[in-house]
Design a protein around this motif. Structure first.
Motif, PDB file in Angstrom:
ATOM      1  N   LYS A 135      30.329 -15.694 -27.314  1.00  0.00           N
ATOM      2  CA  LYS A 135      29.433 -15.331 -26.439  1.00  0.00           C
ATOM      3  C   LYS A 135      29.478 -13.768 -26.309  1.00  0.00           C
ATOM      4  CE  LYS A 135      28.708 -15.940 -21.303  1.00  0.00           C
ATOM      5  NZ  LYS A 135      29.218 -16.187 -19.947  1.00  0.00           N
ATOM      6  N   THR A 136      30.277 -12.962 -26.139  1.00  0.00           N
ATOM      7  CA  THR A 136      30.090 -11.574 -26.083  1.00  0.00           C
ATOM      8  C   THR A 136      29.385 -10.954 -27.076  1.00  0.00           C
ATOM      9  OG1 THR A 136      32.527 -11.365 -26.915  1.00  0.00           O
ATOM     10  CG2 THR A 136      32.120 -11.202 -24.482  1.00  0.00           C
ATOM     11  N   VAL A 137      29.791 -11.599 -28.420  1.00  0.00           N
ATOM     12  CA  VAL A 137      29.047 -11.189 -29.657  1.00  0.00           C
ATOM     13  C   VAL A 137      27.799 -11.395 -29.578  1.00  0.00           C
ATOM     14  CG1 VAL A 137      28.846 -11.734 -32.297  1.00  0.00           C
ATOM     15  CG2 VAL A 137      31.198 -11.288 -31.115  1.00  0.00           C
ATOM     16  N   ARG A 138      27.286 -12.682 -29.222  1.00  0.00           N
ATOM     17  CA  ARG A 138      25.834 -12.984 -28.794  1.00  0.00           C
ATOM     18  C   ARG A 138      25.030 -12.244 -27.837  1.00  0.00           C
ATOM     19  NH1 ARG A 138      26.039 -17.955 -26.576  1.00  0.00           N
ATOM     20  NH2 ARG A 138      25.205 -16.776 -24.689  1.00  0.00           N
ATOM     21  N   GLN A 139      25.744 -11.862 -26.829  1.00  0.00           N
ATOM     22  CA  GLN A 139      25.130 -11.126 -25.613  1.00  0.00           C
ATOM     23  C   GLN A 139      25.034  -9.778 -26.345  1.00  0.00           C
ATOM     24  OE1 GLN A 139      28.462 -11.455 -22.809  1.00  0.00           O
ATOM     25  NE2 GLN A 139      27.037 -13.047 -21.719  1.00  0.00           N
ATOM     26  N   LEU A 140      25.861  -8.894 -27.076  1.00  0.00           N
ATOM     27  CA  LEU A 140      25.796  -7.844 -27.689  1.00  0.00           C
ATOM     28  C   LEU A 140      24.584  -7.518 -28.522  1.00  0.00           C
ATOM     29  CD1 LEU A 140      26.604  -4.814 -28.207  1.00  0.00           C
ATOM     30  CD2 LEU A 140      28.648  -5.453 -29.313  1.00  0.00           C
ATOM     31  N   LEU A 141      24.629  -8.701 -29.465  1.00  0.00           N
ATOM     32  CA  LEU A 141      23.404  -8.595 -30.299  1.00  0.00           C
ATOM     33  C   LEU A 141      21.969  -8.886 -29.779  1.00  0.00           C
ATOM     34  CD1 LEU A 141      24.831 -10.926 -33.169  1.00  0.00           C
ATOM     35  CD2 LEU A 141      24.443  -8.286 -33.092  1.00  0.00           C
ATOM     36  N   GLU A 142      21.989  -9.736 -28.387  1.00  0.00           N
ATOM     37  CA  GLU A 142      20.801  -9.695 -27.728  1.00  0.00           C
ATOM     38  C   GLU A 142      20.438  -8.341 -27.090  1.00  0.00           C
ATOM     39  OE1 GLU A 142      21.445 -13.044 -25.234  1.00  0.00           O
ATOM     40  OE2 GLU A 142      21.106 -14.344 -26.449  1.00  0.00           O
ATOM     41  N   ALA A 143      21.498  -7.426 -26.623  1.00  0.00           N
ATOM     42  CA  ALA A 143      21.304  -6.290 -26.063  1.00  0.00           C
ATOM     43  C   ALA A 143      20.687  -5.256 -27.036  1.00  0.00           C
ATOM     44  CB  ALA A 143      22.552  -5.729 -25.475  1.00  0.00           C
ATOM     45  N   LEU A 144      21.153  -5.470 -28.210  1.00  0.00           N
ATOM     46  CA  LEU A 144      20.645  -4.687 -29.519  1.00  0.00           C
ATOM     47  C   LEU A 144      19.343  -4.877 -29.692  1.00  0.00           C
ATOM     48  CD1 LEU A 144      21.450  -2.361 -31.542  1.00  0.00           C
ATOM     49  CD2 LEU A 144      21.884  -4.391 -33.060  1.00  0.00           C
ATOM     50  N   ALA A 145      18.877  -6.173 -29.729  1.00  0.00           N
ATOM     51  CA  ALA A 145      17.435  -6.500 -30.031  1.00  0.00           C
ATOM     52  C   ALA A 145      16.767  -6.104 -28.757  1.00  0.00           C
ATOM     53  CB  ALA A 145      17.433  -7.858 -30.007  1.00  0.00           C
ATOM     54  N   GLY A 146      17.105  -6.033 -27.555  1.00  0.00           N
ATOM     55  CA  GLY A 146      16.511  -5.644 -26.612  1.00  0.00           C
ATOM     56  C   GLY A 146      16.255  -4.105 -26.714  1.00  0.00           C
ATOM     57  N   THR A 147      17.201  -3.429 -26.684  1.00  0.00           N
ATOM     58  CA  THR A 147      16.927  -1.920 -27.045  1.00  0.00           C
ATOM     59  C   THR A 147      16.096  -1.774 -27.978  1.00  0.00           C
ATOM     60  OG1 THR A 147      19.546  -1.547 -26.691  1.00  0.00           O
ATOM     61  CG2 THR A 147      18.122   0.205 -27.640  1.00  0.00           C
ATOM     62  N   LYS A 148      15.870  -2.247 -29.239  1.00  0.00           N
ATOM     63  CA  LYS A 148      15.170  -2.058 -30.261  1.00  0.00           C
ATOM     64  C   LYS A 148      13.614  -2.515 -30.075  1.00  0.00           C
ATOM     65  CE  LYS A 148      18.550  -2.134 -34.011  1.00  0.00           C
ATOM     66  NZ  LYS A 148      18.846  -2.915 -35.398  1.00  0.00           N
ATOM     67  N   ALA A 149      13.434  -3.569 -29.132  1.00  0.00           N
ATOM     68  CA  ALA A 149      12.115  -3.803 -28.701  1.00  0.00           C
ATOM     69  C   ALA A 149      11.620  -2.917 -27.604  1.00  0.00           C
ATOM     70  CB  ALA A 149      12.252  -5.381 -28.186  1.00  0.00           C
ATOM     71  N   ALA A 150      12.559  -2.529 -26.724  1.00  0.00           N
ATOM     72  CA  ALA A 150      11.843  -1.683 -25.493  1.00  0.00           C
ATOM     73  C   ALA A 150      11.696  -0.233 -25.717  1.00  0.00           C
ATOM     74  CB  ALA A 150      13.027  -1.841 -24.472  1.00  0.00           C
ATOM     75  N   GLU A 151      12.276   0.336 -26.510  1.00  0.00           N
ATOM     76  CA  GLU A 151      12.430   1.931 -26.453  1.00  0.00           C
ATOM     77  C   GLU A 151      11.954   2.295 -28.059  1.00  0.00           C
ATOM     78  OE1 GLU A 151      16.242   3.642 -25.793  1.00  0.00           O
ATOM     79  OE2 GLU A 151      16.608   1.956 -25.171  1.00  0.00           O
ATOM     80  N   PRO A 152      11.382   3.426 -28.242  1.00  0.00           N
ATOM     81  CA  PRO A 152      11.253   4.005 -29.776  1.00  0.00           C
ATOM     82  C   PRO A 152      12.533   4.565 -30.218  1.00  0.00           C
ATOM     83  CG  PRO A 152      10.230   5.591 -27.818  1.00  0.00           C
ATOM     84  CD  PRO A 152      10.949   4.395 -27.183  1.00  0.00           C
ATOM     85  N   TYR A 153      13.420   3.547 -30.445  1.00  0.00           N
ATOM     86  CA  TYR A 153      14.862   3.760 -30.681  1.00  0.00           C
ATOM     87  C   TYR A 153      14.985   4.674 -32.153  1.00  0.00           C
ATOM     88  CZ  TYR A 153      14.976   0.151 -34.428  1.00  0.00           C
ATOM     89  OH  TYR A 153      14.931  -0.530 -35.403  1.00  0.00           O
ATOM     90  N   VAL A 154      14.106   4.541 -32.876  1.00  0.00           N
ATOM     91  CA  VAL A 154      13.816   5.320 -34.210  1.00  0.00           C
ATOM     92  C   VAL A 154      13.784   7.064 -33.896  1.00  0.00           C
ATOM     93  CG1 VAL A 154      13.090   5.711 -36.679  1.00  0.00           C
ATOM     94  CG2 VAL A 154      12.918   3.272 -35.369  1.00  0.00           C
ATOM     95  N   GLN A 155      13.152   6.969 -33.293  1.00  0.00           N
ATOM     96  CA  GLN A 155      13.038   8.483 -32.630  1.00  0.00           C
ATOM     97  C   GLN A 155      14.082   9.048 -31.997  1.00  0.00           C
ATOM     98  OE1 GLN A 155      10.478   6.414 -32.840  1.00  0.00           O
ATOM     99  NE2 GLN A 155       8.578   7.463 -31.832  1.00  0.00           N
TER     100      GLN A 155
END
Length: 369
Positions: A135-155
């Protein structure tokens, strides 16, 4: 080269020969969409003399790309390899092998699949003394996907001038991002995001690829998300030749952030509707048409077929799963008595986990599965 336009219907032919400008094809189920796409590719090579290296044809799955490549091979002269017939991820890998050095990554960067990402996530959780469970692994990967979708994380985190890794005061998802960065490794989301970032940031890269891609074709465009659209719009901006094929009535990839409304609102110079179905009987089409007409956010079309009448459709709504399974068994047995073969039947489910009741009923009735 065996490419006879006479085997196409009028609408397919229009799609194939409309080579210039922004063309949108609304292709209903079973309407010969792949045939139209492959013939159009071959038409551009054979009739217009364009090199395959200057045509980008994006499909949604590796299987579709493979099918497309093998069918194109039969339509163009030998030796004309179809360079850029691939998935959007496949294109991004090729693009980044050439361009990722601008972000300080080597061109032989690693690509991480889901299992690799889970393993990195477990490392981050351990370093932060946090419980490592499914569960915690899945939550962390979902949080990462959220970070990548929500903000211009590359910059923010990836470019050479971004903050250094190894800081534990950052959110876990950002720590995981830095773990990837330390390994010079990209996941599937990164492939798309890095590509968009480089195209938007470096005008010389953008112009080089725009000059290279004279014709851009996109299959299953109703399933593209907004980043996919940014990439294809950018690549085709110089030539103006963007050909998109799709059907909003068949959009299923909502979990990937698919935006069928972008296809519906697409500004085209020409629209072609492929509305002849080669797969189904009129009865099946009548039912399908009567249902999809209720969809919101669609482009109006009614599919038709020239195929023979076929059996009439029965709609049976059983009170319970067990009764539904029993009804299916009885219907099959009735037809078997009239000389049908077991191989004449298929049972379709909305999802694989729903098959159990029917399978058990089949075992009891002695019907092979």
């Amino acid at each position: 080269v065996d490419m006879d336009l006479g085997t196409l219907n009028r609408r397919q032919r229009e799609a194939v020969t409309s080579t210039e400008g922004r063309v949108r094809v609304v292709a209903g189920a079973g309407s010969g969409k792949t045939k139209a796409l492959t013939y159009r590719y071959a038409y551009i090579v054979n009739e217009l003399g364009v090199e395959p290296a200057n045509i980008l044809c994006l499909t949604f799955t590796n299987k579709a790309a493979q099918e497309m490549r093998s069918r194109i091979t039969q339509l163009v002269p030998p030796g004309y390899t179809n360079d850029f017939v691939c998935t959007i991820h496949g294109f991004c890998v090729r693009f980044l092998r050439e361009e990722i050095h601008r972000l300080g990554y080597p061109k032989n960067f690693q690509i991480l699949d889901e299992e690799d990402m889970k393993s990195l996530a477990r490392h981050v959780l351990t370093e932060n003394n946090t419980e490592r469970s499914v569960k915690t692994v899945r939550q962390l990967l979902e949080a990462l996907a959220g970070t990548k979708a929500a903000e211009p994380y590359v910059q923010q985190y990836i470019v050479p001038t971004s903050p250094v890794s190894g800081r534990t005061d950052l959110p876990l998802s950002v720590q995981l991002l830095f773990k990837q960065k330390d390994k010079m490794a990209l996941d599937y989301d990164d492939l798309i995001q890095f590509t968009r970032h480089i195209l938007q940031t470096y005008s010389e890269v953008r112009e080089k690829w725009q000059e290279r891609m004279n014709y851009v074709m996109v299959d299953e465009a109703q399933d593209c998300n907004s980043i996919d659209w940014d990439i294809v719009e950018t690549l085709s901006a110089m030539s103006g030749n963007l050909f998109v094929v799709g059907d909003p009535d068949q959009s299923i990839y909502e979990w990937r952030g698919a935006k069928p409304d972008i296809f519906v609102a697409f500004r085209s110079d020409r629209d072609v509707v492929l509305d002849e179905n080669y797969r189904s009987t009129p009865g099946i089409l009548d039912v399908a048409n009567s249902i999809i007409v209720n969809n919101r956010n669609r482009i109006d079309k009614t599919m038709f077929t020239r195929s023979g009448a076929g059996e009439s459709i029965i709609h049976y709504h059983a009170p319970t799963e067990a009764q539904e399974a029993q009804w299916v068994c009885t219907e099959i047995m009735k037809r078997m008595e009239k000389g049908a073969e077991y191989s004449d039947f298929a049972v379709l489910f909305r999802a694989a986990h729903l098959s159990r009741t029917v399978e058990q009923a089949f075992i009891r009735a002695g019907i092979p599965t």
